[in-house]
Write an enzyme that holds these catalytic residues in place. Sequence first.
Site, PDB file in Angstrom:
ATOM      1  N   HIS A  20       3.037   5.078 -13.188  1.00 32.83           N
ATOM      2  CA  HIS A  20       1.640   4.665 -13.208  1.00 32.83           C
ATOM      3  C   HIS A  20       1.508   3.185 -12.867  1.00 32.83           C
ATOM      4  O   HIS A  20       2.210   2.358 -13.438  1.00 32.83           O
ATOM      5  CB  HIS A  20       1.046   4.951 -14.587  1.00 32.83           C
ATOM      6  CG  HIS A  20      -0.422   4.774 -14.637  1.00 32.83           C
ATOM      7  ND1 HIS A  20      -1.060   4.324 -15.759  1.00 32.83           N
ATOM      8  CD2 HIS A  20      -1.396   4.976 -13.715  1.00 32.83           C
ATOM      9  CE1 HIS A  20      -2.360   4.261 -15.538  1.00 32.83           C
ATOM     10  NE2 HIS A  20      -2.589   4.651 -14.295  1.00 32.83           N
ATOM     11  N   HIS A 106      -6.902 -10.748   4.002  1.00 32.55           N
ATOM     12  CA  HIS A 106      -5.615 -10.311   4.545  1.00 32.55           C
ATOM     13  C   HIS A 106      -4.451 -11.152   4.012  1.00 32.55           C
ATOM     14  O   HIS A 106      -3.374 -10.613   3.740  1.00 32.55           O
ATOM     15  CB  HIS A 106      -5.646 -10.356   6.076  1.00 32.55           C
ATOM     16  CG  HIS A 106      -4.428  -9.787   6.727  1.00 32.55           C
ATOM     17  ND1 HIS A 106      -4.004  -8.487   6.516  1.00 32.55           N
ATOM     18  CD2 HIS A 106      -3.527 -10.334   7.569  1.00 32.55           C
ATOM     19  CE1 HIS A 106      -2.910  -8.264   7.211  1.00 32.55           C
ATOM     20  NE2 HIS A 106      -2.593  -9.370   7.859  1.00 32.55           N
ATOM     21  N   ALA A 129      -4.177  -2.410  10.096  1.00 29.41           N
ATOM     22  CA  ALA A 129      -3.934  -1.015   9.699  1.00 29.41           C
ATOM     23  C   ALA A 129      -2.880  -1.010   8.599  1.00 29.41           C
ATOM     24  O   ALA A 129      -1.713  -0.656   8.808  1.00 29.41           O
ATOM     25  CB  ALA A 129      -3.495  -0.180  10.899  1.00 29.41           C
TER      26      ALA A 129
END
Length: 140
Positions: A20, A106, A129
Amino acid sequence: MRKAVLLNAPIARAVALMGHTDTLCIGDAGLPIPAGPERIDLAVTQGLPAFLDVLEATTGELFVERVTVAEELRDTQPALYEQIRNLLAALQDLQGNTIAIDHVPHETFKVQTARSRAVVRTGDVTPYANIILHSGVTFG
């Protein structure tokens, strides 16, 4: 031979080891990969394999709680961003949960890849991407 969709052994191994909140990054051919995470390099030529194909196969194995993408992906690649949102919507229906989408600059995204269990490099040359998948749990 495994019956599952994901046949790539290093990616399947990385997913199997995730708990998790662990993360897995799938990136384009130009994403810098830091020294810490395992590097899984799938790039063959420009465009092969495609980012979305790798994302779809990987999310067939991983229970995704949330994702992180660069703001620049949303702002400069609207068609790809919409394809990702559609993939996540279908995944939500399949998993029975809501998948949050975090948007970060970014440069912040690149820093966050260092905390990933692995970074999968595709052959995609579409700018931004890239995605970080945050593992959820299948119970509770």
